[in-house]
Design a protein around this motif. Structure first.
Motif, PDB file in Angstrom:
ATOM      1  N   GLN A  53      22.219  35.919  -5.713  1.00 44.83           N
ATOM      2  CA  GLN A  53      22.986  37.006  -6.146  1.00 44.83           C
ATOM      3  C   GLN A  53      24.509  36.766  -5.854  1.00 44.83           C
ATOM      4  O   GLN A  53      25.352  36.734  -6.938  1.00 44.83           O
ATOM      5  N   GLU A  54      24.811  36.163  -4.928  1.00 46.71           N
ATOM      6  CA  GLU A  54      26.119  35.660  -4.714  1.00 46.71           C
ATOM      7  C   GLU A  54      26.821  34.594  -5.352  1.00 46.71           C
ATOM      8  O   GLU A  54      27.959  34.679  -5.746  1.00 46.71           O
ATOM      9  N   GLN A  55      25.919  33.706  -5.656  1.00 45.55           N
ATOM     10  CA  GLN A  55      26.342  32.565  -6.464  1.00 45.55           C
ATOM     11  C   GLN A  55      26.597  32.915  -8.067  1.00 45.55           C
ATOM     12  O   GLN A  55      27.494  32.405  -8.428  1.00 45.55           O
ATOM     13  N   ILE A  56      25.548  33.931  -8.380  1.00 49.19           N
ATOM     14  CA  ILE A  56      25.872  34.529  -9.644  1.00 49.19           C
ATOM     15  C   ILE A  56      27.051  35.174  -9.883  1.00 49.19           C
ATOM     16  O   ILE A  56      28.066  35.024 -10.781  1.00 49.19           O
ATOM     17  N   ILE A  57      27.546  36.033  -8.901  1.00 49.80           N
ATOM     18  CA  ILE A  57      28.749  37.169  -8.868  1.00 49.80           C
ATOM     19  C   ILE A  57      29.865  35.942  -8.838  1.00 49.80           C
ATOM     20  O   ILE A  57      30.840  36.325  -9.441  1.00 49.80           O
ATOM     21  N   GLU A  58      29.890  35.160  -7.734  1.00 51.11           N
ATOM     22  CA  GLU A  58      31.180  33.941  -7.545  1.00 51.11           C
ATOM     23  C   GLU A  58      31.403  33.521  -8.992  1.00 51.11           C
ATOM     24  O   GLU A  58      32.493  33.258  -9.370  1.00 51.11           O
ATOM     25  N   ARG A  59      30.378  33.141  -9.518  1.00 53.53           N
ATOM     26  CA  ARG A  59      30.553  32.288 -10.843  1.00 53.53           C
ATOM     27  C   ARG A  59      31.124  33.220 -11.950  1.00 53.53           C
ATOM     28  O   ARG A  59      32.029  32.710 -12.605  1.00 53.53           O
ATOM     29  N   ALA A  60      30.476  34.525 -12.001  1.00 51.30           N
ATOM     30  CA  ALA A  60      31.041  35.287 -12.957  1.00 51.30           C
ATOM     31  C   ALA A  60      32.766  35.404 -12.860  1.00 51.30           C
ATOM     32  O   ALA A  60      33.353  35.957 -13.599  1.00 51.30           O
ATOM     33  N   TRP A  61      32.964  35.656 -11.312  1.00 50.27           N
ATOM     34  CA  TRP A  61      34.371  35.900 -11.132  1.00 50.27           C
ATOM     35  C   TRP A  61      35.252  34.884 -11.314  1.00 50.27           C
ATOM     36  O   TRP A  61      36.411  34.929 -11.911  1.00 50.27           O
ATOM     37  N   ASN A  62      34.711  33.696 -11.481  1.00 46.02           N
ATOM     38  CA  ASN A  62      35.646  32.255 -11.601  1.00 46.02           C
ATOM     39  C   ASN A  62      35.540  31.700 -13.021  1.00 46.02           C
ATOM     40  O   ASN A  62      36.166  31.147 -13.588  1.00 46.02           O
ATOM     41  N   ASP A  63      34.640  32.375 -14.038  1.00 46.40           N
ATOM     42  CA  ASP A  63      34.067  31.883 -15.063  1.00 46.40           C
ATOM     43  C   ASP A  63      33.992  32.834 -16.123  1.00 46.40           C
ATOM     44  O   ASP A  63      32.948  33.402 -16.476  1.00 46.40           O
ATOM     45  N   ALA A  64      34.807  33.231 -17.071  1.00 47.01           N
ATOM     46  CA  ALA A  64      35.139  34.215 -18.082  1.00 47.01           C
ATOM     47  C   ALA A  64      34.011  34.150 -19.097  1.00 47.01           C
ATOM     48  O   ALA A  64      33.495  35.063 -19.377  1.00 47.01           O
ATOM     49  N   GLU A  65      33.594  33.004 -19.370  1.00 50.03           N
ATOM     50  CA  GLU A  65      32.549  32.543 -20.464  1.00 50.03           C
ATOM     51  C   GLU A  65      31.254  33.091 -19.919  1.00 50.03           C
ATOM     52  O   GLU A  65      30.372  33.671 -20.582  1.00 50.03           O
ATOM     53  N   PHE A  66      30.907  32.546 -18.504  1.00 46.67           N
ATOM     54  CA  PHE A  66      29.832  32.976 -18.015  1.00 46.67           C
ATOM     55  C   PHE A  66      29.572  34.561 -17.874  1.00 46.67           C
ATOM     56  O   PHE A  66      28.486  34.933 -18.210  1.00 46.67           O
ATOM     57  N   LYS A  67      30.633  35.265 -17.382  1.00 42.00           N
ATOM     58  CA  LYS A  67      30.498  36.507 -17.248  1.00 42.00           C
ATOM     59  C   LYS A  67      30.372  37.142 -18.552  1.00 42.00           C
ATOM     60  O   LYS A  67      29.630  38.051 -18.433  1.00 42.00           O
ATOM     61  N   ARG A  68      30.968  36.970 -19.621  1.00 43.97           N
ATOM     62  CA  ARG A  68      30.616  37.488 -20.841  1.00 43.97           C
ATOM     63  C   ARG A  68      29.113  37.283 -21.236  1.00 43.97           C
ATOM     64  O   ARG A  68      28.319  38.280 -21.707  1.00 43.97           O
ATOM     65  N   LYS A  69      28.819  35.962 -21.159  1.00 43.10           N
ATOM     66  CA  LYS A  69      27.206  35.841 -21.301  1.00 43.10           C
ATOM     67  C   LYS A  69      26.162  36.566 -20.573  1.00 43.10           C
ATOM     68  O   LYS A  69      25.128  37.256 -20.893  1.00 43.10           O
ATOM     69  N   LEU A  70      26.656  36.571 -19.243  1.00 42.21           N
ATOM     70  CA  LEU A  70      25.962  37.579 -18.199  1.00 42.21           C
ATOM     71  C   LEU A  70      25.632  38.795 -18.564  1.00 42.21           C
ATOM     72  O   LEU A  70      24.485  39.657 -18.389  1.00 42.21           O
TER      73      LEU A  70
END
Length: 82
Positions: A11-28
């Motif tokens: 969960q921490e890895q997913i959240i950190e990735r979403a904070w730092n990668d706008a495209e990943f966050k959009r897909k997530l």
């Protein structure tokens, strides 16, 4: 069997990735199962329902996890991280 620590780390890895990668966050937010598979090469089992929500400064979510006593009574759905 999955431990709460392993789940928390993911969960921490997913959240950190979403904070730092706008495209990943959009897909997530749009399709969490596909976003996680593409970013982490991790298949979420079909038996797992997955919903992604984004908190804001004025909108919070309170997540009530499963009661650990209940999980002792049931067999795990999977041996994977979920």
């Amino acid at each position: 069997m999955t431990t709460m620590v392993e789940k928390g780390v993911l969960q921490e890895q997913i959240i950190e990735r979403a904070w730092n990668d706008a495209e990943f966050k959009r897909k997530l937010l749009a399709d969490p199962r596909t976003a996680i598979q593409e970013a982490f090469n991790l298949d979420v089992p079909a038996a797992i329902q997955l919903t992604t929500l984004e908190e804001t400064q004025s909108h919070f979510y309170l997540i009530i996890p499963p009661n650990p006593a209940d999980s002792i009574k049931q067999q795990p759905l999977t041996e994977e991280i979920w």
